[in-house]
Design an enzyme around this catalytic site. Structure first.
Site, PDB file in Angstrom:
ATOM      1  N   ARG A 212      34.764  25.763  44.894  1.00  0.00           N
ATOM      2  CA  ARG A 212      33.926  27.040  44.183  1.00  0.00           C
ATOM      3  C   ARG A 212      34.908  27.063  43.077  1.00  0.00           C
ATOM      4  O   ARG A 212      36.230  27.403  42.868  1.00  0.00           O
ATOM      5  CB  ARG A 212      33.812  28.160  44.984  1.00  0.00           C
TER       6      ARG A 212
ATOM      7  N   SER B 289      45.576  37.771  44.386  1.00  0.00           N
ATOM      8  CA  SER B 289      44.587  37.163  43.570  1.00  0.00           C
ATOM      9  C   SER B 289      44.838  36.184  42.405  1.00  0.00           C
ATOM     10  O   SER B 289      44.066  35.910  41.613  1.00  0.00           O
ATOM     11  CB  SER B 289      43.798  38.282  43.101  1.00  0.00           C
TER      12      SER B 289
ATOM     13  N   THR C 207      43.903  33.368  37.845  1.00  0.00           N
ATOM     14  CA  THR C 207      43.327  33.760  39.176  1.00  0.00           C
ATOM     15  C   THR C 207      43.344  32.664  40.113  1.00  0.00           C
ATOM     16  O   THR C 207      43.239  31.570  39.989  1.00  0.00           O
ATOM     17  CB  THR C 207      41.780  34.417  38.989  1.00  0.00           C
TER      18      THR C 207
ATOM     19  N   THR D  64      44.677  39.943  39.750  1.00  0.00           N
ATOM     20  CA  THR D  64      44.177  38.844  38.771  1.00  0.00           C
ATOM     21  C   THR D  64      44.301  39.361  37.515  1.00  0.00           C
ATOM     22  O   THR D  64      44.336  40.492  37.080  1.00  0.00           O
ATOM     23  CB  THR D  64      42.401  38.775  39.240  1.00  0.00           C
TER      24      THR D  64
ATOM     25  N   THR E 236      37.027  40.490  35.026  1.00  0.00           N
ATOM     26  CA  THR E 236      37.270  40.350  36.353  1.00  0.00           C
ATOM     27  C   THR E 236      36.189  40.635  37.196  1.00  0.00           C
ATOM     28  O   THR E 236      35.170  41.421  36.783  1.00  0.00           O
ATOM     29  CB  THR E 236      38.457  41.184  36.420  1.00  0.00           C
ATOM     30  N   GLY E 237      36.497  40.369  38.267  1.00  0.00           N
ATOM     31  CA  GLY E 237      35.445  40.709  39.474  1.00  0.00           C
ATOM     32  C   GLY E 237      34.496  39.440  39.766  1.00  0.00           C
ATOM     33  O   GLY E 237      35.179  38.426  40.052  1.00  0.00           O
TER      34      GLY E 237
HETATM   35  C1  SD4 Z   1      36.357  34.959  40.190  1.00  0.00           C
HETATM   36  N1  SD4 Z   1      36.585  36.576  38.641  1.00  0.00           N
HETATM   37  O1  SD4 Z   1      36.900  33.734  40.681  1.00  0.00           O
HETATM   38  C2  SD4 Z   1      37.044  36.015  39.402  1.00  0.00           C
HETATM   39  C3  SD4 Z   1      37.955  36.674  40.298  1.00  0.00           C
HETATM   40  C4  SD4 Z   1      38.441  38.141  39.866  1.00  0.00           C
HETATM   41  O2  SD4 Z   1      39.833  39.918  40.058  1.00  0.00           O
HETATM   42  O3  SD4 Z   1      38.481  38.281  38.721  1.00  0.00           O
HETATM   43  N2  SD4 Z   1      39.360  38.865  40.481  1.00  0.00           N
HETATM   44  O4  SD4 Z   1      35.297  35.322  40.416  1.00  0.00           O
END
Ligand code: SD4
Length: 335
Positions: free
Chosen positions: A220, A90, A210, A192, A243-244
């Site tokens: 994106r 990631s 990330t 990440t 994160t996420g």
């Molecule tokens: C995203 N927040 O590109 C990031 C992905 C991420 O752990 O944090 N992954 O949306």
């Protein structure tokens, strides 16, 4: 001045109570009592926290701080550990590609003065965090995108590399069979990286890097390189990183929100919880289907972390040792 106000003002202005070097305790005189009140504050600095289970990264950052490196050196070198690790899918080299098979990186960094730098949708350069730092320090801008970011990195001596490893390529080819875009909760586990650090003077900075969500649309950009969303630092108050599912973080300007909630007096833990609630309480929120996690630190060196789903964790390096702590999470209430 009333004691409560004194404490509030002290932490807001960065003086006194909690931020002196390796604070173990300090005291104040109240006008009312003229007594010395011991304010126990057993925070050992420096302190590094990061999203997920990234012990090598936090250790590296802490060691840089211990050996008198700057906050930015520590954050950059800590993040670089993950960016270079091809087992981490990631972030950096080995990251999962977008749906066209291109690995595109997002990163940002923010210092004690509120300066920041970011790169978005950058290809072919492993250390996105280093490029973000150079954007901050060596350009008049805060953000460079795509080819511009890549060319800038090369102009600063960084090497172009193929970031798509055999393992990530194979997974992507398997994904292409159905080509359904359905981000998997916690797939980024261990990868990440959002990192916050306090040096021995109590100053705070942060970084985030990330490869974004796997199989995203070409072009994106997520929350991670967006100051205020993926990361925010206010050296007077504290810092937060996310994160996420980046889209949900951007919609609520999540990291800025966490810091502003701390400014209003919430602890890092309370602030992370409130920011997650903002997401899940939105009309038509489908939070059962995505993960968001925050970590935060305040000027007193207190930390917090919270997520929607279980299995988010924070790595903390303090006093020469790592601790990986599972975060409390919103859906616990209904499980
Ligand atoms: C995203 N927040 O590109 C990031 C992905 C991420 O752990 O944090 N992954 O949306």
């Amino acid at each position: 001045m009333k004691r409560r106000n004194f404490i509030k003002n002290a932490s807001l202005t960065g003086i006194g109570l909690a931020v002196t070097t390796n604070l173990t305790s300090c005291s104040e005189k109240t006008p009312e009592t003229n007594n010395i009140i011991a304010v126990a504050n057993k925070v050992s600095l420096p302190l590094v926290i990061a999203t997920w289970n990234v012990p090598n990264a936090t250790k590296k950052a802490w060691e840089v701080l211990q050996t008198e490196g700057s906050l930015l050196d520590a954050l950059e070198q800590g993040c670089m550990v993950e960016e270079a690790d091809i087992k981490n899918q990631s972030v950096g080299k080995g990251g999962r590609p977008d749906r066209d098979g291109n690995v595109t990186l997002d990163a940002c960094i923010m210092n004690t003065k509120g300066d920041c730098g970011a790169v978005v949708a950058m290809q072919n350069i492993t250390h996105a965090i280093s490029v973000a730092r150079k954007v901050m320090e060596e350009t008049p801008h805060v953000m460079l995108a795509g080819k511009g970011a890549e060319n800038f990195a090369v102009s600063k001596g960084m090497k172009r590399e193929n970031l798509l490893t055999e393992a990530s390529k194979k997974e992507w080819e398997e994904w292409l069979v159905k080509a359904a875009y359905k981000p998997i909760i916690n797939i980024e586990n261990h990868d990440t990286i959002g990192m916050l650090a306090i040096d021995k003077n109590g100053d705070i900075s942060g970084a985030c890097t990330t490869s974004g969500l796997a199989y995203k649309m070409s072009g994106r950009v997520g929350d991670s390189p967006i100051i205020g969303s993926g990361l925010f630092v206010d050296n007077e108050i504290g810092a937060a990183v996310a994160t996420g599912m980046g889209e949900e973080v951007v919609k609520t300007v999540g990291s800025f929100l966490v810091v502003e909630l701390m400014r209003q007096g919430k602890s890092p833990q309370e602030a992370c919880e409130e920011a997650i609630k903002r997401i899940v309480n939105k009309p038509d929120s489908n939070h059962e289907n995505f993960q968001v996690g925050y970590i935060a630190v305040n000027k007193n060196g207190e930390t917090g972390s919270y997520s929607i789903h279980k299995d988010f964790s924070m790595t903390k390096y303090q006093n020469g040792k790592n601790e990986n702590k599972q975060s409390d999470y919103y859906l616990k209430q209904s499980s």
